[in-house]
Design a protein around this motif. Sequence first.
Motif, PDB file in Angstrom:
ATOM      1  N   UNK A 211      92.268  18.262 102.923  1.00  0.00           N
ATOM      2  CA  UNK A 211      91.378  18.281 104.092  1.00  0.00           C
ATOM      3  C   UNK A 211      90.283  19.337 103.909  1.00  0.00           C
ATOM      4  N   UNK A 212      90.669  20.516 103.433  1.00  0.00           N
ATOM      5  CA  UNK A 212      89.669  21.578 103.215  1.00  0.00           C
ATOM      6  C   UNK A 212      88.667  21.160 102.139  1.00  0.00           C
ATOM      7  N   UNK A 213      89.179  20.488 101.119  1.00  0.00           N
ATOM      8  CA  UNK A 213      88.291  20.034 100.038  1.00  0.00           C
ATOM      9  C   UNK A 213      87.274  19.013 100.547  1.00  0.00           C
ATOM     10  N   UNK A 214      87.736  18.123 101.422  1.00  0.00           N
ATOM     11  CA  UNK A 214      86.814  17.132 101.988  1.00  0.00           C
ATOM     12  C   UNK A 214      85.816  17.808 102.930  1.00  0.00           C
ATOM     13  N   UNK A 215      86.293  18.802 103.692  1.00  0.00           N
ATOM     14  CA  UNK A 215      85.386  19.487 104.615  1.00  0.00           C
ATOM     15  C   UNK A 215      84.284  20.235 103.861  1.00  0.00           C
ATOM     16  N   UNK A 216      84.630  20.716 102.672  1.00  0.00           N
ATOM     17  CA  UNK A 216      83.647  21.430 101.847  1.00  0.00           C
ATOM     18  C   UNK A 216      82.449  20.538 101.504  1.00  0.00           C
ATOM     19  N   UNK A 217      82.657  19.213 101.546  1.00  0.00           N
ATOM     20  CA  UNK A 217      81.602  18.269 101.144  1.00  0.00           C
ATOM     21  C   UNK A 217      80.645  17.910 102.286  1.00  0.00           C
ATOM     22  N   UNK A 218      80.952  18.372 103.532  1.00  0.00           N
ATOM     23  CA  UNK A 218      80.072  18.044 104.678  1.00  0.00           C
ATOM     24  C   UNK A 218      79.718  16.550 104.704  1.00  0.00           C
ATOM     25  N   UNK A 219      80.745  15.700 104.779  1.00  0.00           N
ATOM     26  CA  UNK A 219      80.500  14.247 104.723  1.00  0.00           C
ATOM     27  C   UNK A 219      79.832  13.769 106.012  1.00  0.00           C
ATOM     28  N   UNK A 220      78.687  13.110 105.856  1.00  0.00           N
ATOM     29  CA  UNK A 220      77.971  12.521 106.995  1.00  0.00           C
ATOM     30  C   UNK A 220      77.896  11.013 106.764  1.00  0.00           C
ATOM     31  N   UNK A 221      78.623  10.213 107.553  1.00  0.00           N
ATOM     32  CA  UNK A 221      78.546   8.760 107.376  1.00  0.00           C
ATOM     33  C   UNK A 221      77.128   8.263 107.657  1.00  0.00           C
ATOM     34  N   UNK A 222      76.707   7.288 106.872  1.00  0.00           N
ATOM     35  CA  UNK A 222      75.357   6.739 107.011  1.00  0.00           C
ATOM     36  C   UNK A 222      75.485   5.215 107.016  1.00  0.00           C
ATOM     37  N   UNK A 223      74.928   4.582 108.055  1.00  0.00           N
ATOM     38  CA  UNK A 223      74.958   3.113 108.115  1.00  0.00           C
ATOM     39  C   UNK A 223      73.561   2.577 107.822  1.00  0.00           C
ATOM     40  N   UNK A 224      73.486   1.662 106.848  1.00  0.00           N
ATOM     41  CA  UNK A 224      72.205   1.049 106.486  1.00  0.00           C
ATOM     42  C   UNK A 224      72.224  -0.396 106.971  1.00  0.00           C
ATOM     43  N   UNK A 225      71.264  -0.758 107.819  1.00  0.00           N
ATOM     44  CA  UNK A 225      71.208  -2.127 108.338  1.00  0.00           C
ATOM     45  C   UNK A 225      69.974  -2.843 107.811  1.00  0.00           C
ATOM     46  N   UNK A 226      70.202  -4.010 107.223  1.00  0.00           N
ATOM     47  CA  UNK A 226      69.116  -4.904 106.815  1.00  0.00           C
ATOM     48  C   UNK A 226      69.135  -6.085 107.779  1.00  0.00           C
ATOM     49  N   UNK A 227      67.984  -6.454 108.259  1.00  0.00           N
ATOM     50  CA  UNK A 227      67.931  -7.668 109.075  1.00  0.00           C
ATOM     51  C   UNK A 227      68.227  -8.891 108.194  1.00  0.00           C
ATOM     52  N   UNK A 228      67.680  -8.893 106.998  1.00  0.00           N
ATOM     53  CA  UNK A 228      67.950  -9.987 106.049  1.00  0.00           C
ATOM     54  C   UNK A 228      68.315  -9.394 104.696  1.00  0.00           C
ATOM     55  N   UNK A 229      69.300  -9.961 104.045  1.00  0.00           N
ATOM     56  CA  UNK A 229      69.704  -9.496 102.717  1.00  0.00           C
ATOM     57  C   UNK A 229      69.027 -10.375 101.663  1.00  0.00           C
ATOM     58  N   UNK A 230      68.056  -9.819 100.918  1.00  0.00           N
ATOM     59  CA  UNK A 230      67.332 -10.663  99.945  1.00  0.00           C
ATOM     60  C   UNK A 230      68.240 -11.186  98.832  1.00  0.00           C
ATOM     61  N   UNK A 231      69.379 -10.533  98.609  1.00  0.00           N
ATOM     62  CA  UNK A 231      70.272 -10.967  97.522  1.00  0.00           C
ATOM     63  C   UNK A 231      71.381 -11.901  98.013  1.00  0.00           C
TER      64      UNK A 231
END
Length: 296
Positions: A211-231
Amino acid sequence: MDLTEFDEIRPYNDEELPQVFEELIADPAFQKAATSAIPHVPFELLAQKMRACKTKLEFQETFCYDILWKIASQHTDGLTLDHTALPDKGKAYTYMSNHRDIILDSGFLSILLIDQGMDTVEIAIGDNLLIYPWIKKLVRVNKSFIVQRALTMRQMLESSARMSRYMHHTISQKNQSIWIAQREGRAKDSNDRTQDSVLKMLAMGGEGDPVERLMEMNIAPLAISYEYDPCDFLKAQEFQLKRDVEGYKKTTHDDLINMQTGLFGYKGRVHFQVAPCLNDELQGLDRLLPKPELFA
């Protein structure tokens, strides 16, 4: 700490850039790629501008920033970032995000951060995409560090531990933010669940309990939304081939087509949403849980 252990995987240090720029400028394959990415500008002029860049950030601001905004203006209906969940702009975070595009996830994030007066991110990139020597050099100029893929089980463990140590060093010593995908490869079926193995890798480096090791990384979740996926059609085709053709594997050529389609296909509106850093939640976890349950 012996920093030379990272030499094989880390981005170049700024003092290494002049040498690398000369190698790139002399490489005919790079010349060809550069002139097609930035047409109407003689290569001699590009070379001159490259040589004038003293840092990786300067290189990104000189070349990548404009190219990426041009892609955004031509192939999206708008590109936005909500970063309000992380008020401290000087702190280094590990942005862990769903994975929509090989190049643009980290590229768009970086130009959006620059526009908010922040630094760009270091990028975790799989070595399966570094198909030519010039690409490998260019991504390391562009603040990428390399995730080694095709390894034996034992090599994989050693490689993951080294990468974890490097990431901890980057966040805590260099105060440099990082972008990493929450799973290996893009989510072909939009199942954006984080792979436990990514968290296990992050907990290999650093000090203290997991837990301390993970906290050291300051993890910030990021959500990326595409209206359309070209692939979308390429992903569907891959699923179909995997179903119908025994032992089907994507080729290097397929990877290139995916990269190209991802870059220049129509995406509609694209939004990046940053969540608060996970440290408060991590703090509340039961540290006596067995490791597999803890990571789950």
